[in-house]
Design a protein around this motif. Structure first.
Motif, PDB file in Angstrom:
ATOM      1  N   TYR A 200       0.832  -1.208   0.000  1.00 52.71           N
ATOM      2  CA  TYR A 200       0.000   0.000   0.000  1.00 52.71           C
ATOM      3  C   TYR A 200       0.867   1.258   0.000  1.00 52.71           C
ATOM      4  O   TYR A 200       0.614   2.195  -0.762  1.00 52.71           O
ATOM      5  N   TYR A 201       1.886   1.267   0.848  1.00 56.57           N
ATOM      6  CA  TYR A 201       2.750   2.450   0.921  1.00 56.57           C
ATOM      7  C   TYR A 201       3.499   2.673  -0.389  1.00 56.57           C
ATOM      8  O   TYR A 201       3.623   3.808  -0.851  1.00 56.57           O
ATOM      9  N   ARG A 202       3.993   1.600  -0.994  1.00 59.96           N
ATOM     10  CA  ARG A 202       4.696   1.748  -2.280  1.00 59.96           C
ATOM     11  C   ARG A 202       3.783   2.311  -3.356  1.00 59.96           C
ATOM     12  O   ARG A 202       4.217   3.077  -4.206  1.00 59.96           O
ATOM     13  N   ARG A 203       2.523   1.928  -3.304  1.00 59.20           N
ATOM     14  CA  ARG A 203       1.569   2.365  -4.315  1.00 59.20           C
ATOM     15  C   ARG A 203       1.120   3.796  -4.090  1.00 59.20           C
ATOM     16  O   ARG A 203       1.001   4.576  -5.038  1.00 59.20           O
ATOM     17  N   THR A 204       0.874   4.191  -2.848  1.00 60.62           N
ATOM     18  CA  THR A 204       0.254   5.493  -2.585  1.00 60.62           C
ATOM     19  C   THR A 204       1.179   6.518  -1.932  1.00 60.62           C
ATOM     20  O   THR A 204       0.888   7.708  -1.978  1.00 60.62           O
ATOM     21  N   ARG A 205       2.229   6.070  -1.275  1.00 62.78           N
ATOM     22  CA  ARG A 205       3.111   6.939  -0.483  1.00 62.78           C
ATOM     23  C   ARG A 205       2.339   7.664   0.623  1.00 62.78           C
ATOM     24  O   ARG A 205       2.685   8.757   1.046  1.00 62.78           O
ATOM     25  N   ASP A 206       1.247   7.053   1.091  1.00 65.48           N
ATOM     26  CA  ASP A 206       0.391   7.638   2.120  1.00 65.48           C
ATOM     27  C   ASP A 206       0.668   6.948   3.455  1.00 65.48           C
ATOM     28  O   ASP A 206       0.002   5.986   3.824  1.00 65.48           O
TER      29      ASP A 206
ATOM     30  N   VAL B 130      -1.188   4.780   9.398  1.00 65.26           N
ATOM     31  CA  VAL B 130      -1.140   5.104  10.816  1.00 65.26           C
ATOM     32  C   VAL B 130      -2.545   5.367  11.355  1.00 65.26           C
ATOM     33  O   VAL B 130      -2.892   4.900  12.437  1.00 65.26           O
ATOM     34  N   LYS B 131      -3.349   6.081  10.601  1.00 64.19           N
ATOM     35  CA  LYS B 131      -4.715   6.411  11.019  1.00 64.19           C
ATOM     36  C   LYS B 131      -5.712   5.533  10.272  1.00 64.19           C
ATOM     37  O   LYS B 131      -6.610   6.014   9.601  1.00 64.19           O
ATOM     38  N   PHE B 132      -5.569   4.226  10.420  1.00 65.79           N
ATOM     39  CA  PHE B 132      -6.409   3.287   9.678  1.00 65.79           C
ATOM     40  C   PHE B 132      -7.887   3.380  10.052  1.00 65.79           C
ATOM     41  O   PHE B 132      -8.754   2.992   9.298  1.00 65.79           O
ATOM     42  N   TRP B 133      -8.185   3.917  11.232  1.00 64.66           N
ATOM     43  CA  TRP B 133      -9.583   4.012  11.669  1.00 64.66           C
ATOM     44  C   TRP B 133     -10.343   5.110  10.930  1.00 64.66           C
ATOM     45  O   TRP B 133     -11.552   5.167  11.007  1.00 64.66           O
TER      46      TRP B 133
END
Length: 79
Positions: free
Chosen positions: A29-35, A40-43
């Protein structure tokens, strides 16, 4: 090898594989979005996973849950 010894080896293996699977999902997910804040705030529902990432995450959660169940079985001396 007794069932107790097998379960003793199975518990950390399941937990490690589960954690690894969840980390793979979030790394993809991080590689795709850089978000990073989305993780961290998955909720806050900012985390929109692809089908592959979702599969890794769910498999990891299932393995973690199985590891916890094995741990409780060992703690209760059921096996």
């Amino acid at each position: 090898m007794s069932l107790h010894a097998l379960m003793t080896l199975l518990e950390p293996t399941l937990l490690a594989l589960g954690l690894g699977s969840v980390l793979v999902a979030y790394l993809q997910y991080y590689r795709r979005t850089r978000d990073l804040w989305g993780m961290v705030k998955f909720w806050e529902k900012r985390l929109t996973l692809t089908v592959r990432e979702f599969g890794w995450q769910r498999a990891g959660i299932l393995l973690l849950l199985l590891g916890v169940v094995v741990r409780y079985l060992l703690a209760l001396n059921v096996v």
